[in-house]
Structures are given as C-alpha cells and as structure tokens.
Write a protein that holds these residues in place. Structure first.
Motif, PDB file in Angstrom:
ATOM      1  N   PHE A   1       0.857  -1.180   0.000  1.00  0.00           N
ATOM      2  CA  PHE A   1       0.000   0.000   0.000  1.00  0.00           C
ATOM      3  C   PHE A   1       0.895   1.233   0.000  1.00  0.00           C
ATOM      4  O   PHE A   1       1.981   1.226   0.578  1.00  0.00           O
ATOM      5  N   LEU A   2       0.399   2.285  -0.643  1.00  0.00           N
ATOM      6  CA  LEU A   2       1.168   3.511  -0.772  1.00  0.00           C
ATOM      7  C   LEU A   2       0.270   4.690  -0.411  1.00  0.00           C
ATOM      8  O   LEU A   2      -0.880   4.775  -0.866  1.00  0.00           O
ATOM      9  N   TRP A   3       0.789   5.564   0.443  1.00  0.00           N
ATOM     10  CA  TRP A   3       0.053   6.773   0.787  1.00  0.00           C
ATOM     11  C   TRP A   3       1.063   7.909   0.923  1.00  0.00           C
ATOM     12  O   TRP A   3       1.994   7.804   1.718  1.00  0.00           O
ATOM     13  N   ALA A   4       0.873   8.959   0.140  1.00  0.00           N
ATOM     14  CA  ALA A   4       1.755  10.139   0.157  1.00  0.00           C
ATOM     15  C   ALA A   4       3.229   9.751   0.098  1.00  0.00           C
ATOM     16  O   ALA A   4       4.062  10.316   0.807  1.00  0.00           O
ATOM     17  N   GLY A   5       3.552   8.764  -0.716  1.00  0.00           N
ATOM     18  CA  GLY A   5       4.943   8.350  -0.878  1.00  0.00           C
ATOM     19  C   GLY A   5       5.424   7.365   0.183  1.00  0.00           C
ATOM     20  O   GLY A   5       6.542   6.881   0.119  1.00  0.00           O
ATOM     21  N   TRP A   6       4.595   7.103   1.171  1.00  0.00           N
ATOM     22  CA  TRP A   6       4.964   6.149   2.229  1.00  0.00           C
ATOM     23  C   TRP A   6       4.427   4.772   1.894  1.00  0.00           C
ATOM     24  O   TRP A   6       3.301   4.640   1.423  1.00  0.00           O
ATOM     25  N   LYS A   7       5.253   3.769   2.193  1.00  0.00           N
ATOM     26  CA  LYS A   7       4.872   2.398   1.855  1.00  0.00           C
ATOM     27  C   LYS A   7       4.495   1.583   3.087  1.00  0.00           C
ATOM     28  O   LYS A   7       5.049   1.764   4.156  1.00  0.00           O
ATOM     29  N   SER A   8       3.605   0.637   2.846  1.00  0.00           N
ATOM     30  CA  SER A   8       3.337  -0.380   3.871  1.00  0.00           C
ATOM     31  C   SER A   8       4.378  -1.472   3.693  1.00  0.00           C
ATOM     32  O   SER A   8       5.235  -1.384   2.818  1.00  0.00           O
ATOM     33  N   LYS A   9       4.285  -2.508   4.480  1.00  0.00           N
ATOM     34  CA  LYS A   9       5.126  -3.678   4.219  1.00  0.00           C
ATOM     35  C   LYS A   9       4.652  -4.335   2.925  1.00  0.00           C
ATOM     36  O   LYS A   9       3.596  -3.971   2.392  1.00  0.00           O
ATOM     37  N   LEU A  10       5.423  -5.279   2.463  1.00  0.00           N
ATOM     38  CA  LEU A  10       5.036  -5.997   1.255  1.00  0.00           C
ATOM     39  C   LEU A  10       4.201  -7.211   1.656  1.00  0.00           C
ATOM     40  O   LEU A  10       4.603  -7.982   2.518  1.00  0.00           O
ATOM     41  N   PHE A  11       3.044  -7.350   1.030  1.00  0.00           N
ATOM     42  CA  PHE A  11       2.204  -8.524   1.280  1.00  0.00           C
ATOM     43  C   PHE A  11       2.486  -9.545   0.195  1.00  0.00           C
ATOM     44  O   PHE A  11       2.643  -9.192  -0.975  1.00  0.00           O
ATOM     45  N   ARG A  12       2.564 -10.805   0.605  1.00  0.00           N
ATOM     46  CA  ARG A  12       2.859 -11.858  -0.358  1.00  0.00           C
ATOM     47  C   ARG A  12       2.013 -13.079  -0.028  1.00  0.00           C
ATOM     48  O   ARG A  12       2.054 -13.588   1.081  1.00  0.00           O
ATOM     49  N   TYR A  13       1.219 -13.504  -0.987  1.00  0.00           N
ATOM     50  CA  TYR A  13       0.376 -14.689  -0.801  1.00  0.00           C
ATOM     51  C   TYR A  13       0.803 -15.790  -1.761  1.00  0.00           C
ATOM     52  O   TYR A  13       0.996 -15.530  -2.948  1.00  0.00           O
ATOM     53  N   GLU A  14       0.964 -16.979  -1.236  1.00  0.00           N
ATOM     54  CA  GLU A  14       1.363 -18.111  -2.077  1.00  0.00           C
ATOM     55  C   GLU A  14       0.151 -18.692  -2.808  1.00  0.00           C
ATOM     56  O   GLU A  14       0.280 -19.245  -3.889  1.00  0.00           O
ATOM     57  N   THR A  15      -1.011 -18.576  -2.182  1.00  0.00           N
ATOM     58  CA  THR A  15      -2.232 -19.130  -2.786  1.00  0.00           C
ATOM     59  C   THR A  15      -3.274 -18.012  -2.878  1.00  0.00           C
ATOM     60  O   THR A  15      -3.001 -16.874  -2.503  1.00  0.00           O
ATOM     61  N   ASP A  16      -4.478 -18.378  -3.326  1.00  0.00           N
ATOM     62  CA  ASP A  16      -5.531 -17.359  -3.430  1.00  0.00           C
ATOM     63  C   ASP A  16      -6.374 -17.283  -2.152  1.00  0.00           C
ATOM     64  O   ASP A  16      -7.440 -16.699  -2.146  1.00  0.00           O
ATOM     65  N   ASN A  17      -5.877 -17.876  -1.105  1.00  0.00           N
ATOM     66  CA  ASN A  17      -6.655 -17.965   0.117  1.00  0.00           C
ATOM     67  C   ASN A  17      -6.158 -16.967   1.161  1.00  0.00           C
ATOM     68  O   ASN A  17      -4.966 -16.924   1.447  1.00  0.00           O
ATOM     69  N   CYS A  18      -7.061 -16.154   1.710  1.00  0.00           N
ATOM     70  CA  CYS A  18      -6.644 -15.234   2.766  1.00  0.00           C
ATOM     71  C   CYS A  18      -7.728 -15.101   3.813  1.00  0.00           C
ATOM     72  O   CYS A  18      -8.842 -15.594   3.648  1.00  0.00           O
ATOM     73  N   ASP A  19      -7.395 -14.421   4.875  1.00  0.00           N
ATOM     74  CA  ASP A  19      -8.329 -14.212   5.973  1.00  0.00           C
ATOM     75  C   ASP A  19      -9.460 -13.291   5.517  1.00  0.00           C
ATOM     76  O   ASP A  19      -9.250 -12.408   4.693  1.00  0.00           O
ATOM     77  N   SER A  20     -10.647 -13.489   6.062  1.00  0.00           N
ATOM     78  CA  SER A  20     -11.781 -12.680   5.596  1.00  0.00           C
ATOM     79  C   SER A  20     -11.876 -11.321   6.293  1.00  0.00           C
ATOM     80  O   SER A  20     -12.577 -10.437   5.829  1.00  0.00           O
ATOM     81  N   ALA A  21     -11.167 -11.153   7.400  1.00  0.00           N
ATOM     82  CA  ALA A  21     -11.242  -9.878   8.126  1.00  0.00           C
ATOM     83  C   ALA A  21     -10.519  -8.770   7.353  1.00  0.00           C
ATOM     84  O   ALA A  21      -9.573  -9.033   6.622  1.00  0.00           O
ATOM     85  N   ILE A  22     -10.975  -7.533   7.541  1.00  0.00           N
ATOM     86  CA  ILE A  22     -10.300  -6.401   6.903  1.00  0.00           C
ATOM     87  C   ILE A  22      -8.981  -6.146   7.634  1.00  0.00           C
ATOM     88  O   ILE A  22      -8.960  -5.997   8.862  1.00  0.00           O
TER      89      ILE A  22
END
Ligand SMILES: [Zn+2]
Length: 165
Positions: free
Chosen positions: A71-92
């Motif tokens: 994620f990017l906001w005003a030039g600032w970055k979040s960490k890098l997210f990396r998923y091996e599969t198409d499965n993730c947690d349902s929570a925001i």
C-alpha cells in the motif's frame, strides 16, 4: 473406506474453509489515523489500484500476479504482502503506513523485499548531486533521491522492481 472418508473430508474442508479469495485492507497511519485515499501497488506487473471512497482496497487473489502488493500513501509504503495461494483471511486488514521496522530488516539483509535478493540493489544517495554522482546514476550505480527525505530511511533501490526502500 477410511481412505474415501479422508478424501471427502479434505474436499469438504477445502470448500468450507477456503472461500475467501479477496484480500481486504484499509490504510492506518502510525498515529492511528485512517485515511481514505491511497493506492495499492502490484510491483510484479507494475500496476496500481486506486482505493475508492470506501477506504477499503479489495484485491482478487485468484489472479496470481495480484499476490504480491504493498500500500502507498503520500509516498509512504506499507510492508510488502505476499500470498502463495488465493486464500486469505476474511477480516479487513489494517495496513500500517509507514512500516519502518519491516524495511530495516531488509536494509540489514541487503535484500529487496520483492525478489528477496541483493543482486539488483544500488545505494540511494540524498542531497544535491555532483557531476560524478550524475554519471554514476546514469550508469545505474546509484539512485538519486533528491534533497527531501521522506521522513524515514530509504537506503536501497532495486533496479529490477523499480522499488526504493
Ligand atoms: Zn527486487
């Protein structure tokens, strides 16, 4: 019989527990201030997604090239997210920006978070460049970051992913 029971259980569990294929995330600045604007960057295919007025980015993980993003906001970055599969947690997910400690680890390892390699890294140089520095930058030996520091430390630039961190 036991074998078939196991197989059916596996099929059952994959259909019941693996239905969330959309990552949902919202940006949270470090002072717990949530922001509406911002974007998601997919460095593998050099694509971006503008976060709409809901403030929640929805990323379809069934597309393999969508599984690495930040994620990017005003030039600032979040960490890098990396998923091996198409499965993730349902929570925001509350995505923290900027993510200093995460990148400090990669500074120490001298590795790009995207390729996990140091092969394509060049050092980031701040300040008014000299002629020598400009020649080095032309040859992609250093990366000129200009005079304004972003408020946190950026030390390297990955030539392969056009990613500074
Ligand atoms: Zn890289």
């Amino acid at each position: 019989m036991k074998f078939f029971a196991t197989i059916s259980f596996l099929i059952f569990s994959t259909t019941v527990f693996s239905q969330n294929k959309t990552f949902r995330g919202t940006i949270l600045l470090t002072d717990s201030f949530s922001v509406q604007n911002g974007k998601v960057v997919f460095p593998i295919q050099s694509d971006t997604l503008i976060i709409d007025e809901t403030g929640v980015a929805k990323i379809n993980l069934t597309e393999p090239s969508n599984r690495v993003f930040y994620f990017l906001w005003a030039g600032w970055k979040s960490k890098l997210f990396r998923y091996e599969t198409d499965n993730c947690d349902s929570a925001i997910v509350e995505v923290k920006i900027p993510e200093k400690i995460y990148y400090e680890e990669f500074h120490q390892k001298k590795a790009c978070p995207i390729c996990n390699d140091g092969k394509y890294l060049i050092p980031v140089v701040y300040g008014m460049p000299t002629k020598k520095m400009m020649r080095q930058a032309d040859k992609l030996k250093i990366y000129l970051a200009g005079c304004i520091r972003p408020g946190y430390d950026i030390q390297f630039y990955c030539k392969k992913h056009q990613f500074d961190f």
